[in-house]
Design a protein around this motif. Structure first.
Motif, PDB file in Angstrom:
ATOM      1  N   LEU A   1     -43.840  58.023  12.962  1.00  0.00           N
ATOM      2  CA  LEU A   1     -45.120  58.543  13.434  1.00  0.00           C
ATOM      3  C   LEU A   1     -46.258  58.264  12.461  1.00  0.00           C
TER       4      LEU A   1
ATOM      5  N   LEU B   1     -46.942  59.962   9.843  1.00  0.00           N
ATOM      6  CA  LEU B   1     -47.513  61.235   9.415  1.00  0.00           C
ATOM      7  C   LEU B   1     -47.060  61.552   7.995  1.00  0.00           C
TER       8      LEU B   1
ATOM      9  N   TYR C   1     -46.139  64.887  19.901  1.00  0.00           N
ATOM     10  CA  TYR C   1     -47.535  65.023  19.465  1.00  0.00           C
ATOM     11  C   TYR C   1     -48.116  66.379  19.823  1.00  0.00           C
TER      12      TYR C   1
ATOM     13  N   LYS D   1     -54.929  74.999  18.644  1.00  0.00           N
ATOM     14  CA  LYS D   1     -53.692  74.244  18.816  1.00  0.00           C
ATOM     15  C   LYS D   1     -53.905  72.982  19.653  1.00  0.00           C
ATOM     16  N   GLU D   2     -55.089  72.840  20.251  1.00  0.00           N
ATOM     17  CA  GLU D   2     -55.376  71.601  20.980  1.00  0.00           C
ATOM     18  C   GLU D   2     -55.896  70.509  20.057  1.00  0.00           C
ATOM     19  N   MET D   3     -56.055  70.828  18.783  1.00  0.00           N
ATOM     20  CA  MET D   3     -56.483  69.786  17.859  1.00  0.00           C
ATOM     21  C   MET D   3     -55.297  68.860  17.567  1.00  0.00           C
ATOM     22  N   SER D   4     -55.608  67.759  16.892  1.00  0.00           N
ATOM     23  CA  SER D   4     -54.555  66.791  16.596  1.00  0.00           C
ATOM     24  C   SER D   4     -53.570  67.380  15.595  1.00  0.00           C
ATOM     25  N   LEU D   5     -52.421  66.731  15.485  1.00  0.00           N
ATOM     26  CA  LEU D   5     -51.343  67.247  14.633  1.00  0.00           C
ATOM     27  C   LEU D   5     -51.800  67.516  13.207  1.00  0.00           C
ATOM     28  N   ASP D   6     -52.646  66.615  12.668  1.00  0.00           N
ATOM     29  CA  ASP D   6     -53.043  66.800  11.272  1.00  0.00           C
ATOM     30  C   ASP D   6     -54.027  67.951  11.101  1.00  0.00           C
ATOM     31  N   LEU D   7     -54.825  68.238  12.128  1.00  0.00           N
ATOM     32  CA  LEU D   7     -55.861  69.259  11.997  1.00  0.00           C
ATOM     33  C   LEU D   7     -55.448  70.630  12.526  1.00  0.00           C
TER      34      LEU D   7
ATOM     35  N   ILE E   1     -53.442  61.241  19.016  1.00  0.00           N
ATOM     36  CA  ILE E   1     -54.609  61.546  19.850  1.00  0.00           C
ATOM     37  C   ILE E   1     -54.527  60.879  21.238  1.00  0.00           C
TER      38      ILE E   1
ATOM     39  N   GLN F   1     -52.410  63.077  23.388  1.00  0.00           N
ATOM     40  CA  GLN F   1     -53.055  64.357  23.685  1.00  0.00           C
ATOM     41  C   GLN F   1     -54.130  64.172  24.753  1.00  0.00           C
TER      42      GLN F   1
ATOM     43  N   TRP G   1     -55.546  65.356  29.400  1.00  0.00           N
ATOM     44  CA  TRP G   1     -56.807  65.995  29.790  1.00  0.00           C
ATOM     45  C   TRP G   1     -57.665  65.121  30.692  1.00  0.00           C
TER      46      TRP G   1
ATOM     47  N   HIS H   1     -50.222  55.297  12.808  1.00  0.00           N
ATOM     48  CA  HIS H   1     -49.137  55.298  13.778  1.00  0.00           C
ATOM     49  C   HIS H   1     -49.011  53.995  14.562  1.00  0.00           C
TER      50      HIS H   1
END
Lengths: 426, 311
Positions: free
Chosen positions: A198, A200, A269, A312-318, B110, B113, B117, B130
């Motif tokens: 990933l 990350l 994700y 919690k809808e922010m990206s994984l890092d944020l 992103i 995600q 939406w 990534h």
């Protein structure tokens, strides 16, 4: 004046006995445990277990400061529905729980909600900044028995040593969030093959284990008692096992999610799976379960960490780390099927009550004369988790749509039914 | 195909299909008027949360050559800076009537995600360290064009540099391997991910041991902040160990290919001018970028209508 309650036909699980009986409660106390009791309110409990109410060593109730995520009232309700009668409130509020004023506020809000005992923990360092000690003696006089900077580990070894020395004089316990911060900068998930794919930044196991090791050795030279929060790795369990063998005054907890979920979930994700410490490997889960079975790990604690949907809808890092736990803990633990009912009660009630030093009123055997803080649960009932039907103000459960086994039917807090047939009474 | 978010999702069939479609687009780009009406009435929104010149221009050019309308979401002047959530931004633009989002973001995941939406297609133009699937398509197409090889079986490709922080590397490792190449990663251990044992690659730490045996030498950009983060002691030392020098150019096989995804750090990983290398494909990579992205847009948004006609 007080209405008497009789819990009918449950198996009463105590430390040295287990029997099917009725339990009669009056004036805040258990008054009789026998067959065929009568009272004003009968609660059917056939097929269920009745035990002392659960005690959560690790609940983030978010008030004061982040009432958008949870309040002491909504968190208390979630706790009652999960079978809890006492919650240790974590101190990373805003302002943090490093002054008597905030400690008193949290406790008073708990009393106003009246659903569980809300037991505030205190900060080890002022503002959880890791720079200077919080007024631990004052906080201790205000009733605090467990101190932690949870969310942060105390990085400075000299300061941690002083804190332990000071704590020994006060007769209080320090609880550590073990994370060497230099090793986890920007970390999102466990350092593993999955984080390689990933791209990350990884949160390596060694970042936890180094601090577990350091603190074990600090306990060895200071003699203070120490509790390890949310252990997550195999090597941490081994370190604590060896420390206990040496007779050190150390206890440890593990969360339901670290017993049931693995790092690979991050490949979705979905930041609902982001938590600190991170979800680890299947091998770590096996080691944690072994630790529960052989007594290395003393307690199951939720690390209930509500966050509003927009965060919690922010990206994984944020996105902020953390997941709900109070309403699902029992169902997750029983679904994992790793230990006997008696062990579950020990891990979720008897032992944590002792660690939090509230074992005068919680975690007692269900016998005449005991405080009536009780949990009645059906260990076989399967149910599906619907985040929108949880009592918590937030919905960030990693078990949405999952089937769990075991559910709380009734909860009795100070002699009053806070939950009847799975419904909160206020 | 609804989205293009990773090479993994694309698979071998998707990959070879897009490479074939790119041939068709390259032919359109040879015409005196390189424009067809294939995506007339379709709207493509560029959503770039990270600086990019070539990728964004390449996508916008591709969209225009297929007669799609384009809109560019400029982050510095957008409501994102006023605290609007990404979800709200995506929903707002979707409401304007958008068929595809081309997304670049510093955060991993992103594109996945966002696809929850919106009903629009999502094209990943780079998410954190990534994936960058269209760059991998460009690179595969460029190698194929230069070698006339349909399969990369037996081909030795060395990817050199900061693998750890590179989305280009992650997409290319997958794509090159799918097409049959043998991939070697060349980097100091500090610039490799923590565990690559499950990747279909071999790992080397000395470029000089690899350079003479490789068919394709793929140089990655080294960002100067890696030095501040302690991944390499100095850029000079990195350049000596892992940069493309005249000496290393001489050690290359006579038909070896040199590639770089750009932008180049001259004096760091590239100590020479690419024009000094006989088989440098760096300019072809840029040129093919437009054709590949036309293929991707047509694959996701085209209705199977023919690509002929004049716009």
């Amino acid at each position: 004046m007080s209405q008497s309650i009789v819990i009918k036909g449950a198996t009463v699980v105590n430390r040295n006995s287990q029997q099917v009986a009725d339990v009669k409660i009056e004036n805040g106390l258990v008054v009789e445990v026998a067959k065929n009791l009568k009272g004003d309110l009968h609660l059917d409990a056939s097929g269920c277990i009745v035990s002392s109410g659960f005690v959560d060593l690790h609940a983030h109730l978010r008030e004061p400061g982040k009432e958008e995520a949870e309040t002491i009232e909504t968190g208390s309700r979630a706790g009652a529905l999960g079978g809890y009668t006492a919650l240790i409130a974590m101190p990373n509020t805003d302002p943090p729980q490093d002054s008597v004023a905030v400690i008193d506020f949290v406790r008073e809000q708990g009393k106003r909600a009246g659903l569980v005992d809300v037991v505030p923990s205190g900060c080890i360092t002022l503002g959880r900044q890791g720079e200077s000690l919080a007024p631990m003696a004052e906080l201790s006089l205000a009733g605090v028995t467990l101190f932690t900077d949870d969310g942060n580990g105390v990085q400075d070894a000299a300061l941690m040593r002083r804190a332990l020395e000071y704590a020994r004089g006060l007769g209080v316990t320090l609880a550590q969030h073990c994370e060497v911060a230099e090793l986890t900068k920007g970390a999102v998930m466990n350092e593993c093959s999955c984080c390689t794919d990933l791209g990350l930044p990884g949160w390596p196991a060694i970042a936890e284990e180094l601090m577990v090791f350091r603190d074990i050795e600090l306990v060895r030279i200071t003699g203070a008692s120490m509790h390890f929060l949310h252990l997550s790795t195999k090597r941490s369990v081994e370190l604590v096992r060896a420390a206990k063998r040496d007779g050190l005054p150390i206890t440890a907890e593990v969360t339901p999610h670290h017993l049931s979920l693995t790092q690979e979930l991050l490949a979705s994700y979905d930041s609902v799976y982001k938590v600190n410490p991170p979800l680890r490997s299947a091998a770590d889960i096996r080691a944690l379960k072994d630790g529960l079975l052989d007594g290395t790990i003393d307690a199951i604690a939720t690390d209930h960490a509500p966050h509003p949907r927009r965060d919690k809808e922010m990206s994984l890092d944020l996105a902020p780390p953390g997941m709900l736990g109070l309403e699902t803990a029992l169902g997750v633990v029983l679904a994992e099927g790793m230990c006997e009912i008696r062990d579950v009660v020990a891990l979720m009630s008897w032992n944590p009550a002792k660690i939090a030093r509230i074992d005068g009123t919680h975690g007692l055997d269900v016998v005449a004369g005991a405080n009536a803080n009780l949990c009645v649960f059906d260990p076989e009932l399967t149910w599906s988790v619907d985040p929108d039907r949880l009592a918590s103000k937030s919905t960030n459960t990693p078990y949405a749509g999952k089937t769990l086994r075991g559910r709380v039917r009734h909860t009795i807090f100070k002699g009053t039914a806070t939950v009847i047939d799975g419904q909160a009474q206020k | 195909m609804k989205h293009l978010r990773s090479i993994d999702e694309l698979g071998l069939d998707g990959l070879t299909g897009l490479l074939q479609l790119t041939d068709h687009m390259a032919e359109i780009n040879q015409r005196p008027v390189p424009k067809v009406p294939a995506l007339r009435g379709r709207t493509v929104a560029s959503l770039f949360f990270e600086d990019s010149t070539r990728t964004r221009l390449s996508f916008e050019t591709a969209a225009k050559r297929l007669s799609a309308d384009t809109m560019t979401f400029n982050v510095s002047t957008s409501s994102v800076n006023k605290g609007e959530s990404l979800r709200d931004t995506v929903a707002t633009i979707t409401d304007m009537g958008v068929d595809a989002f081309v997304v670049r973001h510093k955060s991993v995941g992103i594109p996945w995600q966002i696809s929850q939406w919106t009903t629009a297609s999502i094209i990943n133009a780079g998410d954190g360290a990534h994936q960058h699937p269209t760059q991998a398509l460009v690179d595969c197409y460029t190698i194929r064009e230069a070698t006339h090889a349909q399969s990369f079986a037996g081909m030795k490709i060395a990817i050199v540099g900061d693998i750890k922080h590179s989305r280009v590397a992650r997409s290319n490792i997958q794509a090159f391997s799918l097409l049959g190449a043998k991939v070697t990663l060349v980097a100091p251990p500090t610039l490799l991910p923590p565990d690559v044992s499950h990747w279909p690659v071999t790992v080397a730490h000395k470029l000089d041991e690899v350079v003479s045996q490789t068919d394709v030498l793929y140089m990655l950009r080294l960002q100067s902040e890696r030095m501040a983060q302690g991944h390499v002691p100095t850029l000079r030392e990195y350049s000596e160990q892992y940069g493309l020098t005249h000496k290393r150019v001489l050690a290359l096989k006579s038909d070896a290919i040199v590639m770089h995804p750009g932008p180049m750090n001259r004096g760091v990983e590239m100590q020479i001018d690419p024009s000094d290398v006989k088989n440098s494909l760096i300019h072809r990579q840029v040129a093919n970028g437009v054709s590949v992205r036309m293929a991707v847009l047509f694959e996701l948004l085209g209705s199977g209508s023919n690509l002929g006609g004049q716009a």
